[in-house]
Design an enzyme around this catalytic site. Sequence first.
Site, PDB file in Angstrom:
ATOM      1  N   HIS A   2      43.054  41.294  41.748  1.00  0.00           N
ATOM      2  CA  HIS A   2      42.101  42.393  41.779  1.00  0.00           C
ATOM      3  C   HIS A   2      40.713  41.843  41.453  1.00  0.00           C
ATOM      4  O   HIS A   2      40.566  40.998  40.571  1.00  0.00           O
ATOM      5  CB  HIS A   2      42.481  43.453  40.761  1.00  0.00           C
ATOM      6  CG  HIS A   2      43.776  44.132  41.058  1.00  0.00           C
ATOM      7  ND1 HIS A   2      44.643  44.577  40.073  1.00  0.00           N
ATOM      8  CD2 HIS A   2      44.387  44.425  42.237  1.00  0.00           C
ATOM      9  CE1 HIS A   2      45.698  45.134  40.636  1.00  0.00           C
ATOM     10  NE2 HIS A   2      45.572  45.043  41.952  1.00  0.00           N
ATOM     11  N   PHE A  62      42.047  39.556  36.068  1.00  0.00           N
ATOM     12  CA  PHE A  62      43.092  38.776  35.382  1.00  0.00           C
ATOM     13  C   PHE A  62      44.486  39.124  35.909  1.00  0.00           C
ATOM     14  O   PHE A  62      45.455  39.138  35.157  1.00  0.00           O
ATOM     15  CB  PHE A  62      43.083  38.965  33.869  1.00  0.00           C
ATOM     16  CG  PHE A  62      41.750  38.844  33.183  1.00  0.00           C
ATOM     17  CD1 PHE A  62      40.650  38.276  33.811  1.00  0.00           C
ATOM     18  CD2 PHE A  62      41.581  39.282  31.882  1.00  0.00           C
ATOM     19  CE1 PHE A  62      39.424  38.165  33.168  1.00  0.00           C
ATOM     20  CE2 PHE A  62      40.368  39.175  31.222  1.00  0.00           C
ATOM     21  CZ  PHE A  62      39.290  38.619  31.862  1.00  0.00           C
ATOM     22  N   HIS A  63      44.615  39.391  37.217  1.00  0.00           N
ATOM     23  CA  HIS A  63      45.884  39.861  37.780  1.00  0.00           C
ATOM     24  C   HIS A  63      46.369  38.955  38.920  1.00  0.00           C
ATOM     25  O   HIS A  63      46.696  39.410  40.001  1.00  0.00           O
ATOM     26  CB  HIS A  63      45.725  41.297  38.299  1.00  0.00           C
ATOM     27  CG  HIS A  63      45.350  42.282  37.247  1.00  0.00           C
ATOM     28  ND1 HIS A  63      44.742  43.492  37.523  1.00  0.00           N
ATOM     29  CD2 HIS A  63      45.506  42.234  35.893  1.00  0.00           C
ATOM     30  CE1 HIS A  63      44.520  44.139  36.389  1.00  0.00           C
ATOM     31  NE2 HIS A  63      44.980  43.396  35.387  1.00  0.00           N
ATOM     32  N   GLN A  64      46.433  37.658  38.652  1.00  0.00           N
ATOM     33  CA  GLN A  64      46.835  36.696  39.680  1.00  0.00           C
ATOM     34  C   GLN A  64      48.298  36.913  40.082  1.00  0.00           C
ATOM     35  O   GLN A  64      49.178  36.973  39.221  1.00  0.00           O
ATOM     36  CB  GLN A  64      46.648  35.270  39.162  1.00  0.00           C
ATOM     37  CG  GLN A  64      45.233  34.955  38.740  1.00  0.00           C
ATOM     38  CD  GLN A  64      44.922  35.227  37.287  1.00  0.00           C
ATOM     39  OE1 GLN A  64      45.547  36.073  36.657  1.00  0.00           O
ATOM     40  NE2 GLN A  64      43.954  34.529  36.733  1.00  0.00           N
TER      41      GLN A  64
END
Length: 518
Positions: free
Chosen positions: A302, A456-458
């Site tokens: 994101h 921070f949504h890898q």
Amino acid sequence: MSTVPKQVDYIVCGGGASGCVVAARLAERSDATVLLLEAGGDERVPDVEDSRVWMKNIGSERDWCFTTEPQPSLNNRRAPLPMGRVLGGGSSINGLVWARGHKADFDSWAEEAGDPGWSYDSVVEVYKRIENWLGPSHPRLRGTGGPVSITLPDNPVPVASTLMDAAGKVGIPAYEDLNAEAMEGPGGCGIPNVTVEDGDRRVSMASAYIRPAMERENLKVILGAEVDHIRFEGTRASAVSFVLDGQEHTVEASREIVLSMGAINTPRVLMQSGIGDEDHLKKHAIDLHQHLPGVGRNFQDHILLAGCVWEYVTPEPPRNNSAEFTFFWKSESSLPSPDIQPMLEECAFGSEVTRPQFDLPDDPATAWTLAPGLVAPKSRGYLELTGKRRQDPIKVHTNFLSEPADMKALTRCLEICREIGNAEDLRPFVKQELMPGPLKGAALEEFVRDAAGTYFHQTCTAKMGRDAMSVVDGALRVYGVDGLRIADGSIMPTITTGNTMAPCVMIGERAVDLILGA
């Protein structure tokens, strides 16, 4: 030094949001011996346990501190990619938002996997057994009595409720619970669910799952264990080699190995173990075990802009997790589901470029930010090895904003955020707009490229599916390899709508069902 066993039934590599669930549930629901290997340390420290100071963990020893390669679409900036390096993983260092994802996310997963067990109706039942929901009762959609306590923030900052009023006037309805009907339709706004107990104590997946399970003799947890590679006997993944206190150890798995190290380390270990694209592995003199060209591809995250900032009339210190308002909405009405998710940041939130450019204040009490967010990106990135050793860095090419549709959606999101923030309702909280102001055209796009970063949504680098780029099947088994599964955010075919901790916990629960045949 921890005593290292020679053999166990199951080895779970990675003690993050998914891995904690897998290890604890396997130990609880069977008499099998389970070994959990986590590279980081103990999560029982004040900066993890206190939900109000979570940002202190970003860039600390509890963060892998990955960064992107210079991205042309971000004006050649490198964006930080925080990932948890501590027991509990991201659930121990993140912003504590519990967002399940949209109905359309899971129905599309089910179609890609050819398995209705991944459909929205199915995963809702999994979520219900995970949750101890302390908010408004909703028996059809929300669970109580599960291991993960979830609540609404206590006494949010006053600007949060006013933002809901202003959002309503631009057509975005307010919901008491953003994980209920809001995720079955066009979206809405509200106060996010958070994983907090007793007002300010973080609920991580280490505290919810692993700590209670450690009382069981069949579960062993080793911290500080960096997984190096997987060993094979023929087509079967038979053992894991890892480094602990400078020494290499190898443990055999008589049943299965589960990789739960996240969307960067899981594909790295796969590739350095000989599972990946043949040409890429050959370039680094890695012997091929299984050609799977999708390993390390399909990277998604994101995108979060830093941000739309207003100075307070009266300073207001941050409360709770400092992010007490969000909304899910469509940048275009014709879209099937929400693609944008701004987040209230209770400070002046700027990037390394925009903060000095707009002279943003350092005192968090003096300003607030509505940070535009894109949760259905079209851009896709990839990972690239630089060598065959564990110590060799991995290159992350995120390709953020490389697709014009992403720029279009984010600029529209920014316009909505400014419309809300500059509305009459917000006047009691707005002395002046600090950033970005009424930019248009090329100047607006330049601002977006300078302000864009990650949520921070890898995810998505070892995707589930049935096409040539899929890495795992609907049961999370790695194609062409026996005894090896993946259970973390890397298996997502497409990233979920909203913060990814909750879906990763659900993936862990579902993985155990699949392993044990439940």
